[in-house]
Design a protein around this motif. Structure first.
Motif, PDB file in Angstrom:
ATOM      1  N   VAL A   1       4.430  -6.770   4.990  1.00 24.05           N
ATOM      2  CA  VAL A   1       4.438  -5.887   5.918  1.00 24.05           C
ATOM      3  C   VAL A   1       3.570  -6.739   7.110  1.00 24.05           C
ATOM      4  CG1 VAL A   1       3.418  -3.809   7.009  1.00 24.05           C
ATOM      5  CG2 VAL A   1       4.737  -3.864   4.900  1.00 24.05           C
ATOM      6  N   GLN A   2       2.173  -6.964   6.899  1.00 23.64           N
ATOM      7  CA  GLN A   2       1.475  -7.871   7.998  1.00 23.64           C
ATOM      8  C   GLN A   2       2.275  -9.012   8.626  1.00 23.64           C
ATOM      9  OE1 GLN A   2      -1.897  -8.493   5.626  1.00 23.64           O
ATOM     10  NE2 GLN A   2      -2.918  -6.385   5.817  1.00 23.64           N
ATOM     11  N   ARG A   3       2.786  -9.705   7.689  1.00 21.06           N
ATOM     12  CA  ARG A   3       3.696 -10.943   8.215  1.00 21.06           C
ATOM     13  C   ARG A   3       4.880 -10.560   9.008  1.00 21.06           C
ATOM     14  NH1 ARG A   3       5.973 -14.452   3.305  1.00 21.06           N
ATOM     15  NH2 ARG A   3       3.834 -13.882   2.748  1.00 21.06           N
ATOM     16  N   TYR A   4       5.848  -9.567   8.554  1.00 25.61           N
ATOM     17  CA  TYR A   4       7.003  -9.431   9.543  1.00 25.61           C
ATOM     18  C   TYR A   4       6.862  -8.373  10.306  1.00 25.61           C
ATOM     19  CZ  TYR A   4       9.129 -12.500   6.091  1.00 25.61           C
ATOM     20  OH  TYR A   4       9.294 -13.585   5.251  1.00 25.61           O
ATOM     21  N   LEU A   5       5.973  -7.432  10.273  1.00 28.81           N
ATOM     22  CA  LEU A   5       5.870  -6.229  11.085  1.00 28.81           C
ATOM     23  C   LEU A   5       4.080  -6.195  11.562  1.00 28.81           C
ATOM     24  CD1 LEU A   5       7.831  -5.309   8.864  1.00 28.81           C
ATOM     25  CD2 LEU A   5       8.211  -3.546  10.556  1.00 28.81           C
ATOM     26  N   PRO A   6       3.691  -7.185  12.159  1.00 30.66           N
ATOM     27  CA  PRO A   6       2.176  -7.461  12.530  1.00 30.66           C
ATOM     28  C   PRO A   6       1.781  -6.521  13.565  1.00 30.66           C
ATOM     29  CG  PRO A   6       3.550  -9.468  13.712  1.00 30.66           C
ATOM     30  CD  PRO A   6       4.322  -8.525  12.312  1.00 30.66           C
ATOM     31  N   GLU A   7       2.507  -5.966  14.433  1.00 29.59           N
ATOM     32  CA  GLU A   7       2.118  -4.948  15.488  1.00 29.59           C
ATOM     33  C   GLU A   7       2.325  -3.619  14.853  1.00 29.59           C
ATOM     34  OE1 GLU A   7       0.428  -6.245  18.011  1.00 29.59           O
ATOM     35  OE2 GLU A   7       0.796  -8.376  17.021  1.00 29.59           O
ATOM     36  N   ALA A   8       3.171  -3.169  13.934  1.00 26.95           N
ATOM     37  CA  ALA A   8       3.589  -1.953  13.698  1.00 26.95           C
ATOM     38  C   ALA A   8       2.688  -1.430  12.690  1.00 26.95           C
ATOM     39  CB  ALA A   8       5.231  -2.137  12.908  1.00 26.95           C
ATOM     40  N   ASP A   9       2.566   0.118  12.817  1.00 32.46           N
ATOM     41  CA  ASP A   9       1.708   1.014  12.234  1.00 32.46           C
ATOM     42  C   ASP A   9       2.620   1.393  11.004  1.00 32.46           C
ATOM     43  OD1 ASP A   9       0.215   2.846  11.303  1.00 32.46           O
ATOM     44  OD2 ASP A   9       0.779   4.309  12.536  1.00 32.46           O
ATOM     45  N   ILE A  10       2.645   0.989   9.752  1.00 26.31           N
ATOM     46  CA  ILE A  10       3.483   1.160   8.768  1.00 26.31           C
ATOM     47  C   ILE A  10       2.405   1.626   7.650  1.00 26.31           C
ATOM     48  CG2 ILE A  10       4.699   0.227   6.923  1.00 26.31           C
ATOM     49  CD1 ILE A  10       6.187  -0.037   9.680  1.00 26.31           C
ATOM     50  N   ASN A  11       2.969   2.675   6.926  1.00 30.58           N
ATOM     51  CA  ASN A  11       2.222   3.427   5.875  1.00 30.58           C
ATOM     52  C   ASN A  11       2.902   2.919   4.623  1.00 30.58           C
ATOM     53  OD1 ASN A  11      -0.090   5.586   7.060  1.00 30.58           O
ATOM     54  ND2 ASN A  11       1.959   5.455   8.382  1.00 30.58           N
ATOM     55  N   LEU A  12       2.246   2.653   3.483  1.00 33.34           N
ATOM     56  CA  LEU A  12       2.798   2.238   2.243  1.00 33.34           C
ATOM     57  C   LEU A  12       2.592   3.611   1.358  1.00 33.34           C
ATOM     58  CD1 LEU A  12       1.911  -1.514   1.744  1.00 33.34           C
ATOM     59  CD2 LEU A  12       4.347  -0.452   2.270  1.00 33.34           C
ATOM     60  N   VAL A  13       3.641   4.027   1.178  1.00 36.61           N
ATOM     61  CA  VAL A  13       3.533   5.233   0.025  1.00 36.61           C
ATOM     62  C   VAL A  13       4.176   5.126  -1.243  1.00 36.61           C
ATOM     63  CG1 VAL A  13       4.164   7.586  -0.251  1.00 36.61           C
ATOM     64  CG2 VAL A  13       3.608   6.966   2.032  1.00 36.61           C
ATOM     65  N   ASN A  14       3.363   5.197  -2.256  1.00 32.67           N
ATOM     66  CA  ASN A  14       3.738   4.553  -3.473  1.00 32.67           C
ATOM     67  C   ASN A  14       4.683   5.765  -4.165  1.00 32.67           C
ATOM     68  OD1 ASN A  14       3.078   4.764  -6.845  1.00 32.67           O
ATOM     69  ND2 ASN A  14       3.496   2.811  -5.934  1.00 32.67           N
ATOM     70  N   LEU A  15       5.885   5.143  -4.581  1.00 29.77           N
ATOM     71  CA  LEU A  15       6.945   5.856  -5.262  1.00 29.77           C
ATOM     72  C   LEU A  15       6.677   5.852  -6.868  1.00 29.77           C
ATOM     73  CD1 LEU A  15       9.338   7.492  -4.525  1.00 29.77           C
ATOM     74  CD2 LEU A  15      10.708   5.655  -5.087  1.00 29.77           C
ATOM     75  N   SER A  16       6.331   4.805  -7.229  1.00 26.27           N
ATOM     76  CA  SER A  16       6.275   4.752  -8.830  1.00 26.27           C
ATOM     77  C   SER A  16       5.650   3.125  -9.132  1.00 26.27           C
ATOM     78  CB  SER A  16       7.388   4.956  -9.481  1.00 26.27           C
ATOM     79  OG  SER A  16       8.236   3.941  -9.543  1.00 26.27           O
ATOM     80  N   PHE A  17       5.151   2.840 -10.219  1.00 30.34           N
ATOM     81  CA  PHE A  17       4.995   1.712 -10.949  1.00 30.34           C
ATOM     82  C   PHE A  17       5.938   1.559 -11.678  1.00 30.34           C
ATOM     83  CE2 PHE A  17       0.984   2.073  -9.126  1.00 30.34           C
ATOM     84  CZ  PHE A  17       0.447   0.799  -8.798  1.00 30.34           C
ATOM     85  N   ARG A  18       6.805   0.449 -12.266  1.00 28.44           N
ATOM     86  CA  ARG A  18       7.853   0.403 -12.787  1.00 28.44           C
ATOM     87  C   ARG A  18       7.944  -0.808 -13.862  1.00 28.44           C
ATOM     88  NH1 ARG A  18      12.993  -0.368  -8.733  1.00 28.44           N
ATOM     89  NH2 ARG A  18      12.642  -2.625  -8.119  1.00 28.44           N
TER      90      ARG A  18
END
Length: 642
Positions: A478-495
């Motif tokens: 996310v930091q590499r490809y969307l450095p200026e964007a406000d992106i939230n990572l919401v966990n869906l699951s571990f698998r």
């Protein structure tokens, strides 16, 4: 003719869709086989959805007598002239005012009605403070319908309101077009009826139900023939028995040019072949003909091809036989987020999912195979790619024919990126809890999903990208490809990710190292997918060269597609999740536990759609269904991951 049947032939025509439709309808018109059918009288009560065969005129006026439009008192307007606030007029009940309810006939000699709330009750009568006008609050004879008035024209599709108007006009019978009789003949020695215990090689016969349902929607009377084996004489016998008694006969499957495709031979031997082969994808192997003055349509066995050919060739005939005009499909302009390659020389029909992201309507292509029935279930629209085009460029505006209401599309959450079975459960639970919302997901890989967010083409992106340097998931990408964007990572699951192998693990595969063994075939995920990144990471950790793995460059776009390839024996192993292996009864060798997140731009977090989605993700019902799949850890499900 050879011992097994007719000799293999090439397509007789292979013409454009427009030319094929024109040749078909023109030939039928010249023989009167598409003329509107005759009339039959039926009860008005049973006429919904039928088409009028002649103009419909009222037999009675409605109302057929003067009647009150309000609850109140019937009066003579002349007797109310002088009423005012200063000098109220008193009317005697019985002789000058008579109580009436809404719909009551107006008493003889009375010509107006005063509403109950506009009178004051006094001894032996009522008192009013304003005069009334002639026929005030009175429904006069024929106010709605006048006897002999035209209610409906000829060739009109009867709606609920039309049915009511005919009854109000005193009619109990109406003459409508005879419903076109359509016989559907499913062919194929491999077909079995639904509910039959399946053996290897069996295929459930569902196409005839699909085609019959389509014909019924268009006002026809469909009839389904029993399954006919792939034998020319049996197909000819079924076809000969159906013609003459029906307005259209449809033979499903066997319409191609193979040595065991008998439809074209049966039609040619019993009648005339007008068209064999149309330059479209899917749906090319179509046969159009006439047998015993009956139109015959031979369509492929693949369900998407069958449904499209039904739309192109059966629908206009069904409408013509009923004197109806086929309504043009509603079209919208949409943004295409990814490149679509298409072959020159064929008009292609691509199924797409639609959703509005910010002010942009986005179309995401889904499975393109002619046998991908679920692509029609999931599709919101159809994109036509002209035969002179090599496809669609990424970012191009395209015209899409809608298959669903635009309102449904507008309330769709667009999910692009990696796919997981959890997303299917999420879509189901979202629709259950919030019927006005839907989740549309398209598989373009984790990295593709992040890039879609960057271009403003999605609300959320499924991602499980492993950073080979840190061992962490998603954030660095996310930091590499969307450095200026406000992106939230919401966990869906571990698998659990691992190697899916045949039941019983007959090749005794123990781990990633065994993929380099001689005569070991592998099936991979597409470039940019998180599973591909995970595999490459483990190959690097073991100093294994991907070039020595047979099948490394053979790609599929979902865990279930990889699992299906292993089950069918076209690959010995494939990388995927435990839930996919369990779904198809495969053995599973664990490799890693990975984190699957939803990347969500901050500007969407407070919208109704995303707030509702997060509510579902955090619900016990969703978590319980995910746990039931096996191979999932929900300890952080719904949490925002920093």
């Amino acid at each position: 003719m050879n011992a097994d049947g007719p000799d293999r032939i090439v397509y007789l025509s292979n013409i454009s869709l427009a030319e094929a439709v024109n040749r078909w309808l023109e030939a039928l018109s010249q023989r009167g086989l598409s003329d509107p059918l005759g009339a039959v009288a039926i009860p008005v009560d049973d006429s919904l959805g039928r088409v009028t065969a002649e103009p419909v005129f009222a037999g009675e006026s409605s109302p057929h007598n003067h009647c009150s439009a309000m609850d109140g008192y019937a009066v003579r307007f002349q007797e109310t002239f002088n009423a005012s606030e200063a000098e109220p007029v008193r009317l005697e009940i019985g002789s000058q005012a008579k109580p009436v309810d809404t719909g009551d006939p107006l008493p003889e000699g009375f010509d107006a009605v005063i509403m109950i709330e506009d009178v004051d009750q006094v001894a032996a009568g009522i008192e009013i403070t304003s005069p009334v006008t002639p026929w005030q609050h009175v429904r006069t004879v024929g106010e709605d319908i006048v006897a002999t008035e035209l209610i409906l024209p000829e060739n009109h599709l009867i709606r609920p309101v039309d049915l009511a108007a005919m009854l109000a006009g005193g009619l109990t019978q109406v003459r409508v077009r005879t419903r076109p009789r359509v016989m559907i003949i499913p062919t194929g020695s491999e077909l079995v009826q639904p509910g039959t215990p399946l053996r290897r090689g069996d295929i459930i016969e569902f196409n005839s139900r699909l085609l019959a349902s389509m014909a019924s929607q268009w006002g026809c009377e469909p009839l389904r023939h029993g399954i006919v084996a792939d034998e020319l004489e049996e197909i000819k016998q079924a076809l000969a028995a159906a013609t003459g008694d029906h307005h259209l006969v449809i033979i499903n499957a066997g319409s191609s040019a193979g040595s065991r495709d008998f439809t074209v031979h049966a039609i040619r031997e019993l009648g005339e072949v007008l068209v064999h082969g149309v330059r479209i994808r899917p749906g090319k192997p179509v046969v159009l003909g006439i047998v015993d003055e009956t139109p015959v349509l031979g369509i492929p066995g693949y369900p998407v091809s069958a449904a499209l050919d039904m739309e192109f060739f059966a629908r206009p005939l069904a409408y013509s036989l009923q004197g109806r005009q086929s309504a043009a499909a509603q079209k919208v302009s949409a943004h295409m987020p990814r490149k679509i390659a298409s072959s020159l020389g064929s008009e292609e029909f691509v199924r797409v999912k639609l959703g509005r992201v910010d002010d942009k309507l986005v179309a995401a292509p889904i499975e393109r195979g002619a046998g991908a029935l679920m692509s029609m279930v999931r599709a919101d629209g159809i994109l036509r790619i002209p035969e002179a085009s090599e496809g669609v460029r990424a970012g191009e505006q395209v015209e899409v024919e809608l298959l669903k209401d635009l309102e449904d599309v507008e309330n769709t959450i667009v999910a692009l990126g990696s796919h997981d079975i959890c997303l299917d459960i999420l879509a189901s639970e979202l629709r259950h809890r919030f019927p006005g919302l839907s989740l549309s997901s398209a598989r373009i890989g984790s990295l593709g999903g992040l890039m879609a967010l960057k271009r403003g083409e999605a609300h959320i992106a499924g991602t499980h990208l492993l950073d080979e340097d840190t061992g962490e998931y998603n954030r660095s990408y996310v930091q590499r490809y969307l450095p200026e964007a406000d992106i939230n990572l919401v966990n869906l699951s571990f698998r659990e990710q691992g190697l899916m192998v045949a039941p019983g693990n007959p090749l005794k595969i123990g781990g990633i190292e065994d993929l380099a063994r001689a005569n070991m075939s592998f099936i991979n995920r597409q470039k940019g997918s998180g599973t591909r990144v995970l595999l490459d990471y483990h190959l690097k950790q073991r100093s294994l060269d991907a070039g020595v793995i047979e099948g490394y460059d053979r790609e599929e776009y979902s865990h279930m597609a990889v699992a299906a390839a292993v089950l069918e024996g076209t690959a010995d192993a494939g990388m995927g999740i435990l839930a996919a292996a369990a779904a198809l009864g495969l053995d599973f060798i664990p490799v890693a536990t990975e984190r699957f997140d939803l990347a969500i731009p901050g500007r969407f977090m407070d919208t109704v759609r995303i707030v509702s989605l997060l509510e579902v993700i955090r619900s016990p019902e969703f978590k319980d269904r995910v746990l039931a799949l096996g191979g999932y850890d929900i300890s952080m499900t719904g949490e925002i991951v920093t």
